[in-house]
Design a protein around this motif. Sequence first.
Motif, PDB file in Angstrom:
ATOM      1  N   ARG B 150     -70.198-117.439-103.937  1.00 42.32           N
ATOM      2  CA  ARG B 150     -69.819-117.739-102.565  1.00 42.32           C
ATOM      3  C   ARG B 150     -70.436-119.060-102.090  1.00 42.32           C
ATOM      4  O   ARG B 150     -69.776-119.880-101.457  1.00 42.32           O
ATOM      5  CB  ARG B 150     -70.244-116.586-101.634  1.00 42.32           C
ATOM      6  CG  ARG B 150     -69.977-116.870-100.151  1.00 42.32           C
ATOM      7  CD  ARG B 150     -68.505-117.035 -99.823  1.00 42.32           C
ATOM      8  NE  ARG B 150     -67.696-115.868-100.129  1.00 42.32           N
ATOM      9  CZ  ARG B 150     -67.534-114.823 -99.318  1.00 42.32           C
ATOM     10  NH1 ARG B 150     -68.098-114.814 -98.137  1.00 42.32           N
ATOM     11  NH2 ARG B 150     -66.798-113.803 -99.684  1.00 42.32           N
ATOM     12  N   CYS B 282     -61.641-110.789 -96.238  1.00 38.20           N
ATOM     13  CA  CYS B 282     -62.673-109.949 -95.632  1.00 38.20           C
ATOM     14  C   CYS B 282     -62.545-110.026 -94.105  1.00 38.20           C
ATOM     15  O   CYS B 282     -62.459-111.110 -93.547  1.00 38.20           O
ATOM     16  CB  CYS B 282     -64.041-110.445 -96.087  1.00 38.20           C
ATOM     17  SG  CYS B 282     -65.426-109.740 -95.184  1.00 38.20           S
ATOM     18  N   GLU B 284     -64.750-109.615 -91.972  1.00 35.67           N
ATOM     19  CA  GLU B 284     -65.937-110.175 -91.310  1.00 35.67           C
ATOM     20  C   GLU B 284     -66.076-111.670 -91.498  1.00 35.67           C
ATOM     21  O   GLU B 284     -66.360-112.405 -90.562  1.00 35.67           O
ATOM     22  CB  GLU B 284     -67.204-109.490 -91.839  1.00 35.67           C
ATOM     23  CG  GLU B 284     -67.574-108.290 -90.999  1.00 35.67           C
ATOM     24  CD  GLU B 284     -68.773-107.562 -91.547  1.00 35.67           C
ATOM     25  OE1 GLU B 284     -69.788-108.226 -91.857  1.00 35.67           O
ATOM     26  OE2 GLU B 284     -68.683-106.328 -91.692  1.00 35.67           O
ATOM     27  N   CYS B 285     -65.905-112.133 -92.761  1.00 36.90           N
ATOM     28  CA  CYS B 285     -66.176-113.541 -93.024  1.00 36.90           C
ATOM     29  C   CYS B 285     -64.926-114.301 -93.444  1.00 36.90           C
ATOM     30  O   CYS B 285     -64.964-115.523 -93.550  1.00 36.90           O
ATOM     31  CB  CYS B 285     -67.254-113.678 -94.110  1.00 36.90           C
ATOM     32  SG  CYS B 285     -66.679-113.154 -95.728  1.00 36.90           S
ATOM     33  N   CYS B 294     -66.008-107.804 -97.912  1.00 36.35           N
ATOM     34  CA  CYS B 294     -66.237-108.413 -99.228  1.00 36.35           C
ATOM     35  C   CYS B 294     -67.627-108.045 -99.726  1.00 36.35           C
ATOM     36  O   CYS B 294     -68.461-107.536 -98.980  1.00 36.35           O
ATOM     37  CB  CYS B 294     -66.082-109.927 -99.149  1.00 36.35           C
ATOM     38  SG  CYS B 294     -67.426-110.737 -98.275  1.00 36.35           S
ATOM     39  N   CYS B 297     -70.598-109.741 -97.764  1.00 38.75           N
ATOM     40  CA  CYS B 297     -70.935-109.105 -96.485  1.00 38.75           C
ATOM     41  C   CYS B 297     -71.583-107.738 -96.715  1.00 38.75           C
ATOM     42  O   CYS B 297     -72.492-107.336 -95.992  1.00 38.75           O
ATOM     43  CB  CYS B 297     -69.688-108.973 -95.612  1.00 38.75           C
ATOM     44  SG  CYS B 297     -69.113-110.567 -95.000  1.00 38.75           S
TER      45      CYS B 297
HETATM   46 ZN    ZN Z   1     -67.143-111.018 -96.022  1.00 35.07          ZN
END
Ligand code: ZN
Lengths: 64, 306
Positions: B150, B282, B284-285, B294, B297
């Motif tokens: 990432r 994902c 969230e991100c 993911c 997260c």
């Molecule tokens: Zn994520």
Amino acid sequence: MKVRLSPDRIEDVAVASATVEDVLLMLGINPIEVIVSRNGALIPEDTMVGGADELRVVRFVHGG
Amino acid sequence: MAGETGRCSCPGCTEPPIAVLRGSGERLCTRHFTASVECRVRETVEGGGMVRDGDIVAVGLSGGKDSTVLLHILSRILLDCPVRIVAVTVDEGIAGYRKETIRAARSIAAVLGVEHIVVSFEELCGRTLDALVGELPMHPCTICGVLRRRVLQTAAGNIGAARLATGHCLDDEAQSALMNVLNGDLGRIARTGIPDAGVLVPRIKPLRSIPEKEVTLYGIVQEIYTPLPECPYAGEALRSDVRGFLSTLEYRRAGTMTRLMAGYDRLRARVGGCAGAGRVSCPECGGPSTGGRCRVCELLGQAGRR
Ligand SMILES: [Zn+2]
Ligand SMILES: [Zn+2]
């Protein structure tokens, strides 16, 4: 023949004449996992060695 | 006795050989061995359409032998191309290990005259790997792998890179393929059939056809191979078993790894994206995920709760 496996491990291999590959197998080393030089020069595994030759075996660490 | 070393296989060359190529049986001197490796990497890059004119190519540079050789070869074969190379080093935050390898990375980038950036887990995840290892139950290499991918992606995206090159060689690829099979991880095999689904910057692996031994030898003859300390976190047990097993097979049956990868690539291409193997974003991100949150997260959320 002196075979330097690491700075603090030197094996004495008594052969008159053998290939690098044979010497590695005698020491239980897979030739694929190392690189060998003789008296400072890189050599292929089918090279004949023996007598007063000094071999250096570099086992490379994984990764990177 | 100093045995006969013979001559390089290249017509007209009288130099002593330094290596026998396992694929072709050619015995090559330093100069022709170097040319052979560079030529095969060039074929992989060009044949795979990996780099286009005008691209910014981010190169993951750990400072270890494979990524150092990768950067060296790419900077040579792309010398005359309108391509900008930027080396990216990830500082995972591993005490007593990373400092030295980052120093090695900086010096090789400087020698090659390549732009270089260092990004850390701490900046992007708020914690070092050393801290996370204390907070999470999984193997350090699992945590590190998820976050490093990432962090590299984010850094490559931030510099506007079109490609992210990594130093995976033939041995790495063959090990991963066999591990997926041994783990029965059909989902992963199908997912990687569409290699870049959901990722910001598509990855390329220019060394994927070069055996690790030849990568190392290239590093030695180019005088860029410096043995560095090993990572204090011992690698995954399965990978080291598979590594030993595959090199035994490769020794007994030359070409095993190449054949495995040829078959595995065909398999992946056929099953790529099969039902249930797709990627989503994902919630969230926005990063790639196989469904729901993911793994990044998930890991960071879990670490935060402890
Ligand atoms: Zn994520
Ligand atoms: Zn030659």
